[in-house]
Motif scaffolding. Sequence first.
Motif, PDB file in Angstrom:
ATOM      1  N   HIS A  77      -0.989 -15.312 -54.839  1.00 33.90           N
ATOM      2  CA  HIS A  77       0.039 -15.068 -53.826  1.00 33.90           C
ATOM      3  C   HIS A  77      -0.329 -13.869 -52.950  1.00 33.90           C
ATOM      4  CE1 HIS A  77       2.139 -18.106 -55.932  1.00 33.90           C
ATOM      5  NE2 HIS A  77       2.770 -17.339 -56.806  1.00 33.90           N
ATOM      6  N   GLY A  78      -0.318 -12.658 -53.500  1.00 32.56           N
ATOM      7  CA  GLY A  78      -0.681 -11.485 -52.708  1.00 32.56           C
ATOM      8  C   GLY A  78       0.093 -11.370 -51.417  1.00 32.56           C
ATOM      9  N   GLN A  79       1.383 -11.705 -51.455  1.00 36.82           N
ATOM     10  CA  GLN A  79       2.155 -11.785 -50.221  1.00 36.82           C
ATOM     11  C   GLN A  79       2.139 -10.490 -49.415  1.00 36.82           C
ATOM     12  OE1 GLN A  79       3.428 -14.230 -48.785  1.00 36.82           O
ATOM     13  NE2 GLN A  79       4.099 -15.783 -50.220  1.00 36.82           N
ATOM     14  N   LEU A 133      -4.126 -16.797 -51.504  1.00 40.19           N
ATOM     15  CA  LEU A 133      -2.957 -16.379 -50.737  1.00 40.19           C
ATOM     16  C   LEU A 133      -2.013 -17.551 -50.462  1.00 40.19           C
ATOM     17  CD1 LEU A 133      -4.771 -13.914 -48.308  1.00 40.19           C
ATOM     18  CD2 LEU A 133      -3.688 -13.431 -50.509  1.00 40.19           C
ATOM     19  N   PHE A 134      -0.852 -17.228 -49.888  1.00 39.26           N
ATOM     20  CA  PHE A 134       0.232 -18.206 -49.789  1.00 39.26           C
ATOM     21  C   PHE A 134       0.787 -18.255 -48.364  1.00 39.26           C
ATOM     22  CE2 PHE A 134       4.165 -19.559 -52.553  1.00 39.26           C
ATOM     23  CZ  PHE A 134       4.098 -20.827 -52.012  1.00 39.26           C
ATOM     24  N   PRO A 135      -0.050 -18.617 -47.363  1.00 41.78           N
ATOM     25  CA  PRO A 135       0.438 -18.648 -45.982  1.00 41.78           C
ATOM     26  C   PRO A 135       1.567 -19.648 -45.731  1.00 41.78           C
ATOM     27  CG  PRO A 135      -1.956 -18.595 -46.025  1.00 41.78           C
ATOM     28  CD  PRO A 135      -1.506 -18.816 -47.437  1.00 41.78           C
ATOM     29  N   ILE A 189       2.214 -10.780 -44.059  1.00 42.55           N
ATOM     30  CA  ILE A 189       2.231 -11.440 -45.362  1.00 42.55           C
ATOM     31  C   ILE A 189       1.020 -12.375 -45.455  1.00 42.55           C
ATOM     32  CG2 ILE A 189       4.732 -11.274 -45.676  1.00 42.55           C
ATOM     33  CD1 ILE A 189       4.881 -14.274 -44.927  1.00 42.55           C
ATOM     34  N   SER A 190       0.497 -12.523 -46.660  1.00 42.21           N
ATOM     35  CA  SER A 190      -0.699 -13.358 -46.890  1.00 42.21           C
ATOM     36  C   SER A 190      -1.758 -13.097 -45.818  1.00 42.21           C
ATOM     37  CB  SER A 190      -0.323 -14.839 -46.941  1.00 42.21           C
ATOM     38  OG  SER A 190       0.335 -15.144 -48.143  1.00 42.21           O
ATOM     39  N   PRO A 191      -2.347 -11.902 -45.816  1.00 44.32           N
ATOM     40  CA  PRO A 191      -3.204 -11.467 -44.703  1.00 44.32           C
ATOM     41  C   PRO A 191      -4.608 -12.071 -44.741  1.00 44.32           C
ATOM     42  CG  PRO A 191      -3.108  -9.745 -46.358  1.00 44.32           C
ATOM     43  CD  PRO A 191      -2.179 -10.829 -46.825  1.00 44.32           C
ATOM     44  N   THR A 192      -4.699 -13.316 -44.362  1.00 48.97           N
ATOM     45  CA  THR A 192      -5.971 -14.037 -44.439  1.00 48.97           C
ATOM     46  C   THR A 192      -7.048 -13.434 -43.536  1.00 48.97           C
ATOM     47  OG1 THR A 192      -5.000 -15.600 -42.856  1.00 48.97           O
ATOM     48  CG2 THR A 192      -4.977 -16.233 -45.170  1.00 48.97           C
ATOM     49  N   ARG A 193      -6.655 -12.960 -42.359  1.00 44.84           N
ATOM     50  CA  ARG A 193      -7.667 -12.422 -41.441  1.00 44.84           C
ATOM     51  C   ARG A 193      -8.201 -11.093 -41.948  1.00 44.84           C
ATOM     52  NH1 ARG A 193     -11.494 -14.111 -38.737  1.00 44.84           N
ATOM     53  NH2 ARG A 193     -10.111 -15.813 -38.123  1.00 44.84           N
ATOM     54  N   ALA A 234       0.147 -24.173 -41.835  1.00 46.77           N
ATOM     55  CA  ALA A 234       0.664 -22.808 -41.970  1.00 46.77           C
ATOM     56  C   ALA A 234      -0.459 -21.784 -41.961  1.00 46.77           C
ATOM     57  CB  ALA A 234       1.481 -22.694 -43.251  1.00 46.77           C
ATOM     58  N   THR A 235      -1.590 -22.118 -42.556  1.00 43.50           N
ATOM     59  CA  THR A 235      -2.711 -21.188 -42.616  1.00 43.50           C
ATOM     60  C   THR A 235      -3.308 -20.957 -41.235  1.00 43.50           C
ATOM     61  OG1 THR A 235      -3.172 -22.045 -44.838  1.00 43.50           O
ATOM     62  CG2 THR A 235      -4.878 -20.695 -43.830  1.00 43.50           C
ATOM     63  N   VAL A 236      -3.299 -21.985 -40.399  1.00 45.43           N
ATOM     64  CA  VAL A 236      -3.842 -21.881 -39.043  1.00 45.43           C
ATOM     65  C   VAL A 236      -2.823 -21.287 -38.069  1.00 45.43           C
ATOM     66  CG1 VAL A 236      -4.675 -23.217 -37.048  1.00 45.43           C
ATOM     67  CG2 VAL A 236      -5.485 -23.759 -39.362  1.00 45.43           C
ATOM     68  N   ASN A 237      -1.583 -21.777 -38.131  1.00 47.30           N
ATOM     69  CA  ASN A 237      -0.601 -21.471 -37.085  1.00 47.30           C
ATOM     70  C   ASN A 237       0.358 -20.335 -37.414  1.00 47.30           C
ATOM     71  OD1 ASN A 237      -1.368 -23.536 -35.176  1.00 47.30           O
ATOM     72  ND2 ASN A 237      -0.534 -25.017 -36.627  1.00 47.30           N
ATOM     73  N   ARG A 238       0.750 -20.191 -38.687  1.00 46.59           N
ATOM     74  CA  ARG A 238       1.692 -19.162 -39.112  1.00 46.59           C
ATOM     75  C   ARG A 238       2.989 -19.212 -38.296  1.00 46.59           C
ATOM     76  NH1 ARG A 238      -0.692 -15.106 -42.465  1.00 46.59           N
ATOM     77  NH2 ARG A 238       0.971 -13.661 -41.822  1.00 46.59           N
ATOM     78  N   THR A 239       3.475 -20.405 -38.047  1.00 48.17           N
ATOM     79  CA  THR A 239       4.692 -20.601 -37.266  1.00 48.17           C
ATOM     80  C   THR A 239       5.884 -20.773 -38.195  1.00 48.17           C
ATOM     81  OG1 THR A 239       3.409 -21.677 -35.519  1.00 48.17           O
ATOM     82  CG2 THR A 239       5.791 -21.993 -35.478  1.00 48.17           C
ATOM     83  N   THR A 240       6.948 -20.021 -37.964  1.00 51.50           N
ATOM     84  CA  THR A 240       8.130 -20.087 -38.812  1.00 51.50           C
ATOM     85  C   THR A 240       8.999 -21.288 -38.436  1.00 51.50           C
ATOM     86  OG1 THR A 240       9.598 -18.776 -37.391  1.00 51.50           O
ATOM     87  CG2 THR A 240       8.094 -17.559 -38.834  1.00 51.50           C
ATOM     88  N   ARG A 241      10.039 -21.503 -39.218  1.00 52.83           N
ATOM     89  CA  ARG A 241      10.967 -22.599 -38.914  1.00 52.83           C
ATOM     90  C   ARG A 241      11.566 -22.453 -37.519  1.00 52.83           C
ATOM     91  NH1 ARG A 241      13.191 -25.200 -43.816  1.00 52.83           N
ATOM     92  NH2 ARG A 241      12.502 -24.112 -45.689  1.00 52.83           N
ATOM     93  N   SER A 242      11.787 -21.210 -37.081  1.00 56.88           N
ATOM     94  CA  SER A 242      12.406 -20.977 -35.767  1.00 56.88           C
ATOM     95  C   SER A 242      11.410 -21.048 -34.619  1.00 56.88           C
ATOM     96  CB  SER A 242      13.098 -19.613 -35.752  1.00 56.88           C
ATOM     97  OG  SER A 242      12.132 -18.564 -35.780  1.00 56.88           O
ATOM     98  N   GLY A 243      10.107 -21.170 -34.944  1.00 55.35           N
ATOM     99  CA  GLY A 243       9.086 -21.240 -33.911  1.00 55.35           C
ATOM    100  C   GLY A 243       8.387 -19.933 -33.631  1.00 55.35           C
ATOM    101  N   HIS A 244       8.752 -18.867 -34.331  1.00 52.02           N
ATOM    102  CA  HIS A 244       8.083 -17.570 -34.162  1.00 52.02           C
ATOM    103  C   HIS A 244       6.715 -17.602 -34.844  1.00 52.02           C
ATOM    104  CE1 HIS A 244       7.632 -13.203 -33.922  1.00 52.02           C
ATOM    105  NE2 HIS A 244       7.252 -13.224 -35.187  1.00 52.02           N
TER     106      HIS A 244
END
Length: 566
Positions: free
Chosen positions: A399-401, A420-422, A445-449, A477-487
């Motif tokens: 996880h490592g959030q 990680l858990f993007p 959170i989940s700092p892949t970069r 999610a790993t590519v876009n990191r877009t939330t339910r609201s579109g942020h």
Amino acid sequence: MMRIPLAFSMLGMLAAPCLAADTLYSGGPIITLDDQRPSAEAIVVRDGHIAFVGTRRAALRFSPAATQVDLQGHALTPGFIDAHGHVSGVGLQALSANLLPAPDGEGNSIPALQKIMRDFRAQATVPGGYKVLIGFGYDDSQLAEKRHPTRTELDAIATDIPVILMHQSGHLGAYNSKALELAGITADTPNPEGGVIRREPGSQVPDGVLEESAHNLALAKLMPALSLDQAMAMLEAGQALYMKYGYTTAQDGKTDAGTLAMLPMAGKAGKLKIDVVAYPDIHVALESPAMQGPYYAPTYTDHFRIGGVKISLDGSPQGKTAWLSQPYYQVPEGEKPDYAGYPAYPDAQVDELIGKAWQHGWQVLAHANGDAAIDQLIHAVAAAEAAYPQRHLLPVLIHGQTLRKDQVGEIQRLGIFPSLFPMHTYYWGDWHRNSVLGPERAENISPTRWVLDAGMKFTSHHDAPAVFPDAMRVLDATVNRTTRSGHVLGPGQRVTPEQALKSLTLWAAEQYGEQASKGSIEVGKRADLVVLSGNPLTIAHRDLHTITVLQTIKDGQVVYEAARSR
């Protein structure tokens, strides 16, 4: 009408009879994830392994009698490898009402949860047989009330039978009065170590919500005893969902003693159609003879092996039980302003348990969501490596959030592999920004970069049954990191589709030490493959989650095929 079984396009049949052992795939993009040959026109599968990768003309010369499979423009990739999940736990959902919120269910308010549970009791045979009514997957962050259901609200569902609503994270649960009674929890019951019994305001009366070890202890008392056949049926149900989403290797994380005994039997009985690697709870492992048996090995027997051990150091950030170094943005009701969660174990016990794993030579998967728990892991691994300097066991951070940037260098120095858990960016990203961590901390959170920029690899997982084991949702999610609201939550942490795909395949194989046989389409590797409706490397990034799995192929055999369109 389209169909994609092994023989959906029989070309070259004049050269040899249908008894040819080889299968030749061509007619669509083949994404190998082999840096030396990233794409190919064709591959040949022989005896469950990749025998040829190259042009179609050369493939026909290599195996002129092969059964030919026309991909019809669809993409072929390596099979997906589950970097962290609970395949046996996914089967638990077969015993449970679906309380997940949209888009995976209809559990978006407490009245909706109550209706789902009443309908489940009325329609299902399970509650009557097991004498407990279980729902799985409610999420307080997605409920209209933005809180957990209480004991009295669950009493409105039933009072004659235990009612348990399990939080989507798996780290909390809501119990009715009957369930609390049978679990032996009263106003006089103290909080267990590593857990909390939530109380009604101004009193010690339990309000029905149990956290962490309190939840786990109560659940252990109330869960129905399953026969071997029932346990295997649950496992098969979980496995079927994994195969539907393209997984050819599944993990059973934090395996309990009963499941650890059942999994080899499932393999011998031919129930396992994909590889399952178990990481039993470290306390189970320390007492289990299985850790010295033939299944604790780098290779599979009947599609099963034990890979190491699992230890959980804290809880859930979305449930606000993960252990942070700084307080939660909005602390749970009734908590002090400096509330930052709590550890599962004191430091000395973590050092002792991880030291025992090193003593035995076991790979450790360590659940650590909060940065304080990650500090605890770093300290324990450093001590274990100092005590056993010749043992390089590739510990895994699960996880490592809230992994901090300064901690990235520490885990790199110690050789800790980050899984990680993007997916949190989609499912709980808005909740993290607005309630859990606040806008600044939530961005990373989940700092892949950060991990990639430090020269490390990572894996991206789903943690099923926390969410469905949907590989394309993980990829998206790993590519876009877009939330339910579109942020877009943390645009600087986004990665490319190719990197995200490797985190589900080749890098996941490296996490398991299986990169010589899995994770890419190369000659000599196992023919673990997936046919996808679209090409994840060329489709618009925003549409990655719309790709579907058409076929899952394990060791050259089709183990899942999507229903044909009509």
